[in-house]
Design a protein around this motif. Structure first.
Motif, PDB file in Angstrom:
ATOM      1  N   VAL A  98       0.744  -1.281   0.000  1.00 15.77           N
ATOM      2  CA  VAL A  98       0.000   0.000   0.000  1.00 15.77           C
ATOM      3  C   VAL A  98       0.773   1.331   0.000  1.00 15.77           C
ATOM      4  O   VAL A  98       0.220   2.336  -0.403  1.00 15.77           O
ATOM      5  N   TYR A  99       1.996   1.373   0.466  1.00 16.80           N
ATOM      6  CA  TYR A  99       2.717   2.656   0.447  1.00 16.80           C
ATOM      7  C   TYR A  99       3.819   2.647  -0.607  1.00 16.80           C
ATOM      8  O   TYR A  99       4.506   1.636  -0.786  1.00 16.80           O
ATOM      9  N   ALA A 100       4.048   3.816  -1.206  1.00 14.96           N
ATOM     10  CA  ALA A 100       5.221   4.133  -2.024  1.00 14.96           C
ATOM     11  C   ALA A 100       5.775   2.954  -2.829  1.00 14.96           C
ATOM     12  O   ALA A 100       6.950   2.626  -2.743  1.00 14.96           O
ATOM     13  N   GLU A 101       4.901   2.371  -3.639  1.00 15.00           N
ATOM     14  CA  GLU A 101       5.275   1.167  -4.369  1.00 15.00           C
ATOM     15  C   GLU A 101       6.517   1.386  -5.251  1.00 15.00           C
ATOM     16  O   GLU A 101       7.394   0.517  -5.336  1.00 15.00           O
ATOM     17  N   SER A 102       6.610   2.564  -5.865  1.00 15.86           N
ATOM     18  CA  SER A 102       7.716   2.805  -6.809  1.00 15.86           C
ATOM     19  C   SER A 102       9.067   2.882  -6.089  1.00 15.86           C
ATOM     20  O   SER A 102      10.115   2.732  -6.694  1.00 15.86           O
ATOM     21  N   GLU A 103       9.019   3.141  -4.769  1.00 15.66           N
ATOM     22  CA  GLU A 103      10.290   3.284  -4.034  1.00 15.66           C
ATOM     23  C   GLU A 103      10.693   2.001  -3.313  1.00 15.66           C
ATOM     24  O   GLU A 103      11.680   1.976  -2.586  1.00 15.66           O
ATOM     25  N   ARG A 104       9.921   0.932  -3.530  1.00 18.36           N
ATOM     26  CA  ARG A 104      10.202  -0.294  -2.766  1.00 18.36           C
ATOM     27  C   ARG A 104      11.533  -0.922  -3.143  1.00 18.36           C
ATOM     28  O   ARG A 104      11.924  -0.921  -4.314  1.00 18.36           O
ATOM     29  N   ASP A 105      12.204  -1.453  -2.120  1.00 15.06           N
ATOM     30  CA  ASP A 105      13.530  -2.014  -2.346  1.00 15.06           C
ATOM     31  C   ASP A 105      13.702  -3.172  -1.350  1.00 15.06           C
ATOM     32  O   ASP A 105      13.981  -2.955  -0.170  1.00 15.06           O
ATOM     33  N   ASP A 106      13.516  -4.383  -1.851  1.00  7.20           N
ATOM     34  CA  ASP A 106      13.568  -5.549  -0.961  1.00  7.20           C
ATOM     35  C   ASP A 106      14.923  -5.695  -0.272  1.00  7.20           C
ATOM     36  O   ASP A 106      15.003  -6.144   0.872  1.00  7.20           O
ATOM     37  N   ALA A 107      15.996  -5.311  -0.992  1.00  6.64           N
ATOM     38  CA  ALA A 107      17.339  -5.454  -0.398  1.00  6.64           C
ATOM     39  C   ALA A 107      17.468  -4.521   0.811  1.00  6.64           C
ATOM     40  O   ALA A 107      17.989  -4.910   1.864  1.00  6.64           O
ATOM     41  N   GLU A 108      16.961  -3.288   0.672  1.00  3.31           N
ATOM     42  CA  GLU A 108      17.018  -2.353   1.806  1.00  3.31           C
ATOM     43  C   GLU A 108      16.096  -2.834   2.933  1.00  3.31           C
ATOM     44  O   GLU A 108      16.454  -2.768   4.115  1.00  3.31           O
ATOM     45  N   SER A 109      14.930  -3.361   2.571  1.00  4.91           N
ATOM     46  CA  SER A 109      14.012  -3.876   3.601  1.00  4.91           C
ATOM     47  C   SER A 109      14.673  -5.010   4.377  1.00  4.91           C
ATOM     48  O   SER A 109      14.537  -5.106   5.601  1.00  4.91           O
ATOM     49  N   ASP A 110      15.387  -5.852   3.663  1.00  9.97           N
ATOM     50  CA  ASP A 110      16.109  -6.965   4.304  1.00  9.97           C
ATOM     51  C   ASP A 110      17.126  -6.405   5.312  1.00  9.97           C
ATOM     52  O   ASP A 110      17.225  -6.886   6.445  1.00  9.97           O
ATOM     53  N   ARG A 111      17.825  -5.343   4.889  1.00  7.61           N
ATOM     54  CA  ARG A 111      18.816  -4.729   5.802  1.00  7.61           C
ATOM     55  C   ARG A 111      18.115  -4.116   7.008  1.00  7.61           C
ATOM     56  O   ARG A 111      18.613  -4.182   8.137  1.00  7.61           O
ATOM     57  N   VAL A 112      16.946  -3.507   6.780  1.00  6.66           N
ATOM     58  CA  VAL A 112      16.208  -2.872   7.890  1.00  6.66           C
ATOM     59  C   VAL A 112      15.806  -3.928   8.928  1.00  6.66           C
ATOM     60  O   VAL A 112      15.993  -3.726  10.129  1.00  6.66           O
ATOM     61  N   ILE A 113      15.300  -5.055   8.458  1.00 11.18           N
ATOM     62  CA  ILE A 113      14.864  -6.097   9.407  1.00 11.18           C
ATOM     63  C   ILE A 113      16.073  -6.619  10.196  1.00 11.18           C
ATOM     64  O   ILE A 113      16.017  -6.736  11.428  1.00 11.18           O
ATOM     65  N   LYS A 114      17.158  -6.886   9.501  1.00 12.64           N
ATOM     66  CA  LYS A 114      18.344  -7.427  10.197  1.00 12.64           C
ATOM     67  C   LYS A 114      18.907  -6.406  11.188  1.00 12.64           C
ATOM     68  O   LYS A 114      19.276  -6.749  12.316  1.00 12.64           O
ATOM     69  N   ALA A 123      14.749 -12.658   5.688  1.00  7.80           N
ATOM     70  CA  ALA A 123      15.603 -11.770   6.491  1.00  7.80           C
ATOM     71  C   ALA A 123      15.939 -12.387   7.845  1.00  7.80           C
ATOM     72  O   ALA A 123      17.007 -12.136   8.404  1.00  7.80           O
ATOM     73  N   LEU A 124      15.024 -13.198   8.360  1.00  2.13           N
ATOM     74  CA  LEU A 124      15.232 -13.770   9.703  1.00  2.13           C
ATOM     75  C   LEU A 124      15.847 -15.167   9.662  1.00  2.13           C
ATOM     76  O   LEU A 124      16.039 -15.778  10.725  1.00  2.13           O
ATOM     77  N   ALA A 125      16.140 -15.651   8.471  1.00  2.06           N
ATOM     78  CA  ALA A 125      16.705 -17.007   8.373  1.00  2.06           C
ATOM     79  C   ALA A 125      17.949 -17.100   9.244  1.00  2.06           C
ATOM     80  O   ALA A 125      18.839 -16.249   9.171  1.00  2.06           O
ATOM     81  N   GLY A 126      17.988 -18.098  10.096  1.00  8.11           N
ATOM     82  CA  GLY A 126      19.127 -18.270  11.006  1.00  8.11           C
ATOM     83  C   GLY A 126      19.027 -17.447  12.272  1.00  8.11           C
ATOM     84  O   GLY A 126      19.833 -17.609  13.186  1.00  8.11           O
ATOM     85  N   ARG A 127      18.046 -16.535  12.342  1.00 10.13           N
ATOM     86  CA  ARG A 127      17.903 -15.680  13.528  1.00 10.13           C
ATOM     87  C   ARG A 127      16.491 -15.752  14.105  1.00 10.13           C
ATOM     88  O   ARG A 127      16.098 -14.897  14.895  1.00 10.13           O
ATOM     89  N   ARG A 128      15.745 -16.752  13.659  1.00  8.49           N
ATOM     90  CA  ARG A 128      14.336 -16.851  14.050  1.00  8.49           C
ATOM     91  C   ARG A 128      14.156 -16.780  15.567  1.00  8.49           C
ATOM     92  O   ARG A 128      13.220 -16.152  16.071  1.00  8.49           O
ATOM     93  N   ASP A 129      15.080 -17.432  16.287  1.00  7.44           N
ATOM     94  CA  ASP A 129      14.905 -17.517  17.740  1.00  7.44           C
ATOM     95  C   ASP A 129      15.205 -16.207  18.464  1.00  7.44           C
ATOM     96  O   ASP A 129      14.951 -16.089  19.665  1.00  7.44           O
ATOM     97  N   GLU A 130      15.754 -15.234  17.741  1.00  2.00           N
ATOM     98  CA  GLU A 130      16.069 -13.957  18.394  1.00  2.00           C
ATOM     99  C   GLU A 130      14.859 -13.024  18.441  1.00  2.00           C
ATOM    100  O   GLU A 130      14.936 -11.949  19.034  1.00  2.00           O
ATOM    101  N   VAL A 131      13.767 -13.389  17.756  1.00  2.00           N
ATOM    102  CA  VAL A 131      12.650 -12.448  17.646  1.00  2.00           C
ATOM    103  C   VAL A 131      11.334 -13.028  18.144  1.00  2.00           C
ATOM    104  O   VAL A 131      11.164 -14.243  18.236  1.00  2.00           O
ATOM    105  N   VAL A 132      10.434 -12.103  18.452  1.00  3.51           N
ATOM    106  CA  VAL A 132       9.037 -12.450  18.691  1.00  3.51           C
ATOM    107  C   VAL A 132       8.332 -12.167  17.363  1.00  3.51           C
ATOM    108  O   VAL A 132       8.188 -11.012  16.952  1.00  3.51           O
TER     109      VAL A 132
END
Ligand SMILES: NC(=O)c1ccc[n+]([C@@H]2O[C@H](COP(=O)([O-])OP(=O)(O)OC[C@H]3O[C@@H](n4cnc5c(N)ncnc54)[C@H](OP(=O)(O)O)[C@@H]3O)[C@@H](O)[C@H]2O)c1
Length: 321
Positions: free
Chosen positions: A26-42, A70-79
């Motif tokens: 729903v937001y800012a579709e043209s600015e989406r960047d999965d690689a940056e989102s992956d970095r944000v989650i990590k 993004a959470l692969a290998g770190r699943r147990d660190e999060v809720v």
């Protein structure tokens, strides 16, 4: 990062979470960047933001895949929290966002299996019913949600945008760990009844859109900044004349922020955090800089005078939807 115990469930969350919706929906579709989102989650996890919120609706489905990767290998660190029970009609998306509640038990049972597969996990920590389906008694939907706890697929279950009546009816069947609803300086309805009910009944309260869908950060000062396909451009509060008048709210937030050498986003989040010890807001961000800005809100202590000033800000022009 500070943590909060949200109610009687024993669910301990970082004091703010990370909402992943805007990364895929729903937001800012043209600015989406999965690689940056992956970095944000990590980076969020590195910073101690351990509460991660997604939904099968977002994408649809692709946001859960993104979060899972993004959470692969770190699943147990999060809720890890996801949601079911809202089905999109993609025929008009993104020009028009149309979603329909589906709280039928068979839909709920099938939904969690899809979510677990996409998230790459055998259980979620919090499974939330995205909306109450008016066509299905809450007892039936909630009964199906409770079965998922018994089956070990969900540790806790929560509701979203529910009224006190629904909370009471659901609680009679199985504890409601959390309620997710919109709460921010320009969306205060829950303060009247739902938020105090949650505090009195040991239910965690998870404010969504705590930054007013970005408006309270002061970065959206004109309707021209939002392309017509952005969901916000379709909402009454972001219509040109309403938005212009709503800038009075942002000006008030900025005034408090200047006094604290903070950003408006931090003040908006600190105000939400001040609404109760059981409250854990879920700001959404797709950028590292915004994530890092938001994390600092946890250490911003607003004084009594600040809170009075913020409580006195004008009501918004325009409804939420
Ligand atoms: N249960 C429900 O029905 C429901 C409904 C809506 C949302 N949610 C949940 O709540 C989460 C957050 O809601 P939301 O995304 O609607 O609204 P929000 O958190 O109020 O605002 C998100 C917007 O604020 C911007 N932003 C974030 N931090 C910023 C900062 N420090 N400075 C400037 N701009 C900033 C983001 O931009 P960038 O992306 O550029 O960082 C994004 O456009 C969602 O991700 C979802 O998990 C749940």
């Amino acid at each position: 990062m500070k943590t909060r115990l949200t109610g009687d469930s024993g669910l301990e969350l970082s004091a703010i979470g990370l909402g992943c919706m805007g990364m895929s929906w729903v937001y800012a579709e043209s600015e989406r960047d999965d690689a940056e989102s992956d970095r944000v989650i990590k980076r969020a996890v590195d910073l101690g933001v351990t509460f991660i919120d997604t939904a099968d609706l977002y994408g649809p489905f692709t946001n859960e895949e993104l979060v899972g990767r993004a959470l692969a290998g770190r699943r147990d660190e999060v809720v890890l929290a996801t949601k079911c029970g809202l089905v999109p009609d993609m025929s008009l998306y993104p020009t028009k966002v149309k979603v329909t509640p589906n709280g039928r038990p068979e839909h709920i049972r099938a939904s969690i299996d899809g979510s677990l597969r996409r998230l790459g996990t055998d259980h979620v920590d919090l499974y939330q019913l995205h909306r109450i389906d008016p066509e299905v008694p809450i007892e039936e939907s909630w009964g199906a949600m409770a079965e998922l706890v018994a089956a070990g697929k969900a540790r806790h279950i929560g509701l979203s945008e529910a009224k006190v009546e629904h909370l009471e009816r659901a609680s009679a069947i199985h504890p409601v760990a959390t309620l997710q609803s919109e709460l921010s300086l320009w969306s205060r309805d829950p303060l009247a009844d739902v938020l105090p009910w949650c505090q009195a009944n040991g239910v965690g309260f998870l404010p969504f859109s705590p930054l007013g869908r970005g408006f309270l950060t002061g970065t959206i000062r004109s309707a021209d900044q939002l392309p017509p396909s952005d969901f916000r451009a379709q909402q009454p509060r972001f219509a040109p004349t309403a938005l212009e008048r709503n800038l009075r709210i942002v000006d008030g937030v900025e005034k408090v922020a200047q006094r604290h050498d903070a950003t408006p986003a931090q003040v908006a989040l600190a105000w939400v955090l001040a609404q109760g010890p059981h409250v854990v807001p879920i700001p959404g961000s797709t950028r590292l800089a915004h994530l890092e800005d938001n994390v600092k809100s946890v250490d911003l202590e607003l004084g009594e005078a600040d809170l009075v000033e913020l409580d006195g800000l004008p009501a918004p022009v325009g409804t939420r939807f």
